[in-house]
Design a protein around this motif. Structure first.
Motif: not given
Length: 158
Positions: A55-77
C-alpha cells in the motif's frame, strides 16, 4: 475453458483497457505494479506486513506517476504502451489468482505429494479451477525459479 477462465480473461482484458486508456502513464502503472508486488512479496515478513508495504509503495508510485506523466494521451502510440502496461499487470493478477487456492498434501507409499487445488473447495469452484486452461498453463511456476515464485506464489517460497 471453464467459467473461471472466462472471469480471468475478462479481468485481464479490463486491466489492459485501463492501461490503454491511461496512455503512457498506463505503462508506468503496469510496470510499477509488477515491481511493487515483487518488492512487497520479497521484503514482507507475512501477509499483514506485505499488505502495508504494498500500500505504501503503491501510493508513492501513484503520486510519482501522476506528477511525472500528467497527460494521459499525447501521442497515438501511448495507447499501445499503456495497453502493454495493463497487460503485464493483468497477467500478474490473473496468474496470482489462478495459483492462489489452497493445496492438499497427500501422503502415500510414494511419500508426500501436493495436489492443487484442494479437494476441500466447494465442488463448483474445485471443478472450475482444476479444469482451468489458464491454471493448467501455469503449473510450471511450482518448479520455476525463486523470483517467479516470489512474484506469484510468495506463501510457497517462505
Amino acid at each position: 475453458m471453464t467459467w473461471f477462465d472466462a472471469l480471468l480473461v475478462t479481468l485481464w482484458a479490463v486491466l489492459t483497457a485501463l492501461g490503454a486508456r491511461r496512455g503512457l502513464a498506463g505503462l508506468a502503472w503496469g510496470a510499477a505494479g509488477v515491481a511493487v508486488c515483487f518488492l512487497a512479496n520479497s521484503l514482507g515478513a507475512g501477509a499483514p506486513a506485505s499488505l502495508i508495504l504494498a500500500a505504501l509503495l503503491g501510493l508513492g508510485t501513484a503520486v510519482a506517476i501522476s506528477r511525472l506523466i500528467p497527460a494521459p494521451l499525447e501521442q497515438p502510440w501511448h495507447l499501445g504502451a499503456g495497453a502493454l502496461g495493463g497487460f503485464l499487470l493483468g497477467g500478474l493478477l490473473i496468474s496470482a489468482v489462478s495459483l492462489g487456492f489452497p493445496m492438499d498434501v497427500k501422503v502415500d507409499a510414494r511419500g508426500a505429494r501436493a495436489t492443487y487445488p484442494s479437494a476441500s473447495l466447494p465442488p463448483a469452484l474445485y471443478d472450475a479451477v482444476r479444469n482451468s486452461a489458464l491454471q493448467g498453463s501455469l503449473r510450471g511456476v511450482w518448479s520455476g525459479g525463486p523470483a517467479l515464485k516470489t512474484l506469484l506464489i510468495p506463501d510457497q517460497t517462505r
